[in-house]
Design a protein around this motif. Structure first.
Motif, PDB file in Angstrom:
ATOM      1  N   LEU A 217       0.823  -1.209   0.000  1.00 26.02           N
ATOM      2  CA  LEU A 217       0.000   0.000   0.000  1.00 26.02           C
ATOM      3  C   LEU A 217       0.858   1.261   0.000  1.00 26.02           C
ATOM      4  CD1 LEU A 217      -2.714  -0.979   2.657  1.00 26.02           C
ATOM      5  CD2 LEU A 217      -2.985  -0.923   0.174  1.00 26.02           C
ATOM      6  N   GLY A 218       2.106   1.129   0.391  1.00 20.99           N
ATOM      7  CA  GLY A 218       2.964   2.304   0.488  1.00 20.99           C
ATOM      8  C   GLY A 218       3.340   2.923  -0.833  1.00 20.99           C
ATOM      9  N   ALA A 219       3.072   2.225  -1.947  1.00 18.02           N
ATOM     10  CA  ALA A 219       3.495   2.732  -3.256  1.00 18.02           C
ATOM     11  C   ALA A 219       2.895   4.096  -3.575  1.00 18.02           C
ATOM     12  CB  ALA A 219       3.132   1.722  -4.342  1.00 18.02           C
ATOM     13  N   ARG A 220       1.669   4.323  -3.158  1.00 14.86           N
ATOM     14  CA  ARG A 220       1.001   5.581  -3.511  1.00 14.86           C
ATOM     15  C   ARG A 220       1.014   6.603  -2.378  1.00 14.86           C
ATOM     16  NH1 ARG A 220      -2.266   6.996  -7.501  1.00 14.86           N
ATOM     17  NH2 ARG A 220      -3.763   7.986  -6.131  1.00 14.86           N
ATOM     18  N   LEU A 221       1.669   6.297  -1.291  1.00 15.97           N
ATOM     19  CA  LEU A 221       1.707   7.219  -0.163  1.00 15.97           C
ATOM     20  C   LEU A 221       2.838   8.232  -0.320  1.00 15.97           C
ATOM     21  CD1 LEU A 221       1.125   4.731   2.791  1.00 15.97           C
ATOM     22  CD2 LEU A 221      -0.518   6.341   1.815  1.00 15.97           C
ATOM     23  N   PRO A 222       2.701   9.392   0.308  1.00 18.33           N
ATOM     24  CA  PRO A 222       3.819  10.348   0.312  1.00 18.33           C
ATOM     25  C   PRO A 222       5.017   9.754   1.048  1.00 18.33           C
ATOM     26  CG  PRO A 222       1.768  11.382   1.033  1.00 18.33           C
ATOM     27  CD  PRO A 222       1.521   9.912   0.993  1.00 18.33           C
ATOM     28  N   ALA A 223       6.132  10.433   1.000  1.00 20.67           N
ATOM     29  CA  ALA A 223       7.331   9.968   1.673  1.00 20.67           C
ATOM     30  C   ALA A 223       7.067   9.806   3.170  1.00 20.67           C
ATOM     31  CB  ALA A 223       8.482  10.946   1.446  1.00 20.67           C
TER      32      ALA A 223
END
Length: 337
Positions: A228-234
């Motif tokens: 899920l982290g692929a589309r999250l901000p840094a």
């Protein structure tokens, strides 16, 4: 004051509308998140084999890419960007519709009973989640944070579902101990702080997901929920948002604890008696104070600071549910039979 059955019924019906609107919005946020032009699902579905174009090579071999995929391939065009944007905008629209119904639910509950509508656990949960959604919409107006939508809606829908079933209490007058103007001051501030901290809890969880994603970038064995982290901000950005949200909520929590002590002196003749609710409110305050101190003074960053923030949220939830349901005390006003 007698209860207005018409207003009470309207409030209950608006709660159903609220949950339905938020639930559909949550699904639409999730669809945009997963299948948007930069989503993991879209990227995996749009992979072009190396034989199709020599310039599109494996990331592991050093080929150019505007977005690295941990599976080691470069995505091409994602599904219709316009369609995914429509899903996102519809999700925001339904969130606003749900927010309006949510506000109406709380307002008509107050009109039905002729008092502040946060006199038991059911009403508190409804009020706190309203604050959380309001905070999300304010953030969305000021910053491009639509990626938070699904992650804010999940706890909100769960809490509202719990409120409408397990915690539900029929509209009724307050018990004598709560019939005070301090209900408007003390409990409203606790509700406001809880709603703000719910947003901080959501960003804390997202930080953990993104940090894990960044740590394992390039690994072919990455699994849910790390993907899920692929589309999250840094991760650093999410950690900063968490800090700012908690920094906003902490002074409100502080004022609420002080107001509660003043109310206790007026009601019971002492400012502090280490009642279970008072004790856990103090524990929660200490944990969030420790987080702010560690983050701003001791220079803690990343997972260590986020861990303290999550511990603070856990203490607040225990104070709301555990103390009210499991422990008897002067603050046992759950409204449950």
């Amino acid at each position: 004051m007698p209860v207005d059955a018409g207003y009470a019924s309207l409030s209950d019906n608006l709660l159903v509308v609220t949950i339905m609107a938020y639930a559909v919005a949550m699904l639409l946020y999730a669809v945009e998140y997963a299948f948007g032009d930069r989503g993991r699902v879209a990227a995996a579905a749009a992979v072009v084999a190396p034989s199709e174009h020599a310039a599109r090579v494996l990331v592991g071999a050093g080929g150019p890419s505007s977005m690295s995929d941990p599976t080691g391939v470069v995505p091409t065009a994602a599904p219709s960007r316009r369609r995914m944007l429509a899903f996102g905008r519809m999700a925001v629209f339904l969130t606003v519709v749900g927010w309006a119904a949510h506000l109406g639910c709380l307002t008509f509950r107050g009109l039905a009973v002729g008092r502040a509508p946060w006199g038991n656990m059911y009403e508190f949960a409804v009020a706190a989640t309203l604050v959380a959604v309001t905070g999300y919409l304010v953030l969305l107006y000021r910053q491009p944070v639509r990626y938070l939508g699904a992650f804010v809606m999940v706890p909100v829908v769960l809490l509202l579902g719990l409120a409408g079933t397990v915690l539900y209490t029929r509209a009724a007058p307050l018990m004598p101990a709560l019939q005070s103007y301090w209900l408007w001051i003390h409990v409203s501030m606790i509700t406001l702080a809880c709603g703000i901290f719910l947003v901080g809890f959501s960003t804390s969880v997202l930080y953990l997901i993104r940090a894990r994603y960044e740590q394992r970038a390039g690994s072919a064995s990455m699994r849910f929920p790390t993907t899920l982290g692929a589309r999250l901000p840094a991760a650093d950005r999410l950690e900063q948002v968490t800090f700012r949200v908690i920094a906003l909520g902490f002074p409100i929590l502080t004022f609420a604890v002080i107001a509660g002590a003043i109310w206790a002196e007026a009601a019971w003749g002492r400012y502090w008696g280490w009642d279970p609710k008072e004790t856990w409110a103090f524990i929660t305050w200490v944990i969030y104070a420790a987080y702010l101190h560690a983050r701003s003074t001791a220079g803690w960053r990343g997972g260590r600071a986020i861990g303290i923030a999550l511990l603070g949220w856990a203490a607040m939830m225990f104070n709301l549910f555990g103390v009210n349901i499991l422990i008897s005390g002067l603050h046992s006003y759950a409204g449950l039979s």
